[in-house]
Design a protein around this motif. Structure first.
Motif, short mmCIF file in Angstrom:
data_model
loop_
_atom_site.label_atom_id
_atom_site.label_comp_id
_atom_site.label_asym_id
_atom_site.label_seq_id
_atom_site.Cartn_x
_atom_site.Cartn_y
_atom_site.Cartn_z
N TRP A 24 0.83 -1.19 0.00
CA TRP A 24 0.00 0.00 0.00
C TRP A 24 0.87 1.26 0.00
O TRP A 24 0.63 2.21 -0.75
CB TRP A 24 -0.90 -0.02 1.23
N LEU A 25 1.89 1.24 0.83
CA LEU A 25 2.79 2.39 0.92
C LEU A 25 3.55 2.61 -0.38
O LEU A 25 3.67 3.74 -0.87
CB LEU A 25 3.77 2.18 2.08
N ILE A 31 2.23 6.43 -7.18
CA ILE A 31 1.19 7.34 -7.70
C ILE A 31 1.54 8.80 -7.39
O ILE A 31 1.40 9.68 -8.24
CB ILE A 31 -0.19 6.95 -7.14
N GLY A 32 2.01 9.06 -6.19
CA GLY A 32 2.41 10.42 -5.83
C GLY A 32 3.56 10.92 -6.68
O GLY A 32 3.59 12.09 -7.09
N SER A 33 4.51 10.04 -6.97
CA SER A 33 5.65 10.43 -7.82
C SER A 33 5.20 10.74 -9.24
O SER A 33 5.68 11.71 -9.85
CB SER A 33 6.69 9.32 -7.85
N ALA A 36 3.49 14.09 -9.20
CA ALA A 36 4.47 15.16 -9.02
C ALA A 36 5.25 15.41 -10.31
O ALA A 36 5.50 16.56 -10.69
CB ALA A 36 5.43 14.80 -7.89
N MET A 37 5.62 14.33 -11.02
CA MET A 37 6.32 14.51 -12.30
C MET A 37 5.43 15.20 -13.32
O MET A 37 5.90 16.02 -14.10
CB MET A 37 6.81 13.16 -12.82
N GLY A 38 4.14 14.88 -13.31
CA GLY A 38 3.21 15.55 -14.21
C GLY A 38 3.11 17.04 -13.92
O GLY A 38 3.08 17.87 -14.84
N LEU A 39 3.05 17.39 -12.65
CA LEU A 39 3.00 18.81 -12.28
C LEU A 39 4.27 19.53 -12.69
O LEU A 39 4.21 20.67 -13.21
CB LEU A 39 2.79 18.95 -10.78
N VAL A 40 5.41 18.90 -12.48
CA VAL A 40 6.68 19.52 -12.88
C VAL A 40 6.74 19.68 -14.39
O VAL A 40 7.17 20.72 -14.90
CB VAL A 40 7.87 18.70 -12.35
#
Length: 85
Positions: A24-25, A31-33, A36-40
């Motif tokens: 789960w972690l 997914i968070g990474s 974040a890459m999409g936002l960058v």
């Protein structure tokens, strides 16, 4: 919560629950990474994009009127028609 509560709780979990928690972690980290890459990537694309030349050189009186220092009331009517057409 006291300090070290999560690590003590993790140690008391069964090995199967520890594996589930680790999956789960790891899934959340992946997914968070990706997000974040999409936002960058969007930030870099927006920073590197040049303004549209059609908007910068537009002869539309609405665009000209919205630029600082231009007041459509001071442009003669014949000039404003020439700008539109």
């Amino acid at each position: 919560m006291e300090k070290g509560y999560i690590s003590r709780f993790y140690k008391t979990m069964s090995p199967e629950d520890q594996r589930k928690y680790n999956r789960w972690l790891m899934g959340n980290a992946v997914i968070g990474s990706i997000l974040a890459m999409g936002l960058v990537a969007m930030a870099i694309a927006g920073f590197n994009s040049a303004p549209s030349p059609t908007m910068a050189n537009s002869k539309n009186p609405d665009v000209i009127a919205s630029k600082p220092g231009h007041d459509m009331r001071t442009i003669p009517h014949s000039v404003s028609r020439a700008l539109v057409g």
